[in-house]
Design an enzyme around this catalytic site. Structure first.
Site, mmCIF file in Angstrom:
data_model
loop_
_atom_site.group_PDB
_atom_site.id
_atom_site.type_symbol
_atom_site.label_atom_id
_atom_site.label_comp_id
_atom_site.label_asym_id
_atom_site.label_seq_id
_atom_site.Cartn_x
_atom_site.Cartn_y
_atom_site.Cartn_z
ATOM 1 N N GLY A 47 5.012 -0.240 -7.285
ATOM 2 C CA GLY A 47 3.718 0.634 -7.060
ATOM 3 C C GLY A 47 3.193 0.007 -5.779
ATOM 4 N N GLN A 52 -4.148 -1.901 -0.510
ATOM 5 C CA GLN A 52 -3.183 -2.817 -0.131
ATOM 6 C C GLN A 52 -2.426 -2.728 1.179
ATOM 7 O OE1 GLN A 52 -0.847 -2.192 -4.072
ATOM 8 N NE2 GLN A 52 -0.451 -4.513 -3.659
ATOM 9 N N CYS A 107 2.389 -8.757 -8.468
ATOM 10 C CA CYS A 107 1.654 -7.837 -7.392
ATOM 11 C C CYS A 107 2.086 -8.120 -5.854
ATOM 12 C CB CYS A 107 0.198 -8.005 -7.598
ATOM 13 S SG CYS A 107 -0.794 -7.166 -6.545
ATOM 14 N N LEU A 108 2.534 -7.173 -5.138
ATOM 15 C CA LEU A 108 2.706 -7.419 -3.630
ATOM 16 C C LEU A 108 1.856 -8.113 -2.707
ATOM 17 C CD1 LEU A 108 4.457 -4.021 -2.802
ATOM 18 C CD2 LEU A 108 5.440 -6.530 -3.502
ATOM 19 N N HIS A 149 -2.342 -0.860 -13.433
ATOM 20 C CA HIS A 149 -2.382 -1.882 -12.519
ATOM 21 C C HIS A 149 -2.614 -1.258 -11.220
ATOM 22 C CE1 HIS A 149 -0.425 -5.702 -10.307
ATOM 23 N NE2 HIS A 149 -0.743 -4.815 -9.390
ATOM 24 N N GLU A 150 -2.175 -0.210 -10.753
ATOM 25 C CA GLU A 150 -2.521 0.303 -9.411
ATOM 26 C C GLU A 150 -3.833 0.931 -9.384
ATOM 27 O OE1 GLU A 150 -0.623 -0.404 -7.116
ATOM 28 O OE2 GLU A 150 1.194 -1.026 -8.440
ATOM 29 N N HIS A 153 -6.273 -1.386 -8.654
ATOM 30 C CA HIS A 153 -6.479 -1.765 -7.111
ATOM 31 C C HIS A 153 -7.437 -1.045 -6.333
ATOM 32 C CE1 HIS A 153 -3.452 -4.656 -6.241
ATOM 33 N NE2 HIS A 153 -2.457 -3.939 -6.581
HETATM 34 NI NI NI Z 1 -0.801 -4.915 -7.234
#
Ligand code: NI
Length: 184
Positions: A47, A52, A107-108, A149-150, A153
């Site tokens: 995701g 991000q 997480c990226l 999670h997304e 953000h």
């Molecule tokens: Ni993330």
């Protein structure tokens, strides 16, 4: 389409509440989403949220393939646990019941690490898709986790802030010491 640079933990864009998208059907939103999908796939993520890629907007993309789900799921049960590649603009999440589930997250924007995070196990979410139409889904398991999670953000929250036990914030390479084979 362009692969965008991913913001990393500590960048202010990840710590603020993202702005509502006034016109989800706008061509600029479509372009952003195309870039987000390409960036997510390139980085091998499940995701990605617009902040991000340094865009202060309430847009997320994600997928919940069956390969990320509990292998013991029956076919009917698996339905809520999986999601195709999904775009959600201005999402809203509602917790369906009080059940909570722990799971390893990455997480990226927090590269190289994994953390054990407890989240609602059963949610309902809605938002506007790329076609400009609102839709609603029920989600469980990994599907519910990736959406929460997304969504976080968009609220300026990274998963380590959701952790209650920081001894379970570990390097990816050490996950073998923690995860039972059926937990990944
Ligand atoms: Ni993330």
């Amino acid at each position: 389409m362009t692969i965008r640079k991913i913001a990393r933990m500590g960048h202010p864009v990840l710590a603020k509440r993202a702005a509502e998208v006034p016109d989800p059907g706008h061509v600029d939103v479509r372009r952003l989403v195309e870039d987000m999908i390409e960036t997510m796939i390139d980085a091998n993520g499940a995701g990605l949220a617009a902040p991000q890629v340094h865009e202060d907007l309430r847009v997320i993309v994600f997928q919940a393939p069956i390969t990320r789900s509990d292998p013991g799921l029956g076919e009917a049960e698996a339905f809520d646990h999986t999601a195709p590649l999904t775009v959600l603009v201005n999402p809203v999440i509602e917790v369906v019941d009080g059940s909570v589930e722990g799971g390893w997250e990455g997480c990226l924007s927090v590269p190289g690490l994994r953390g054990w995070v407890e989240r609602a196990a059963h949610i309902r979410y809605r938002g506007v898709g790329l076609d400009g139409r609102a839709f609603e889904r029920v989600a469980k398991g990994f599907h519910a986790r990736v959406v929460q999670h997304e969504f976080d953000h968009l609220e300026g929250i990274l998963y380590p802030q959701r952790m209650t036990d920081l001894t379970k914030l570990i390097f990816e390479s050490e996950i073998k010491h923690w995860a039972a084979p059926d937990e990944e």
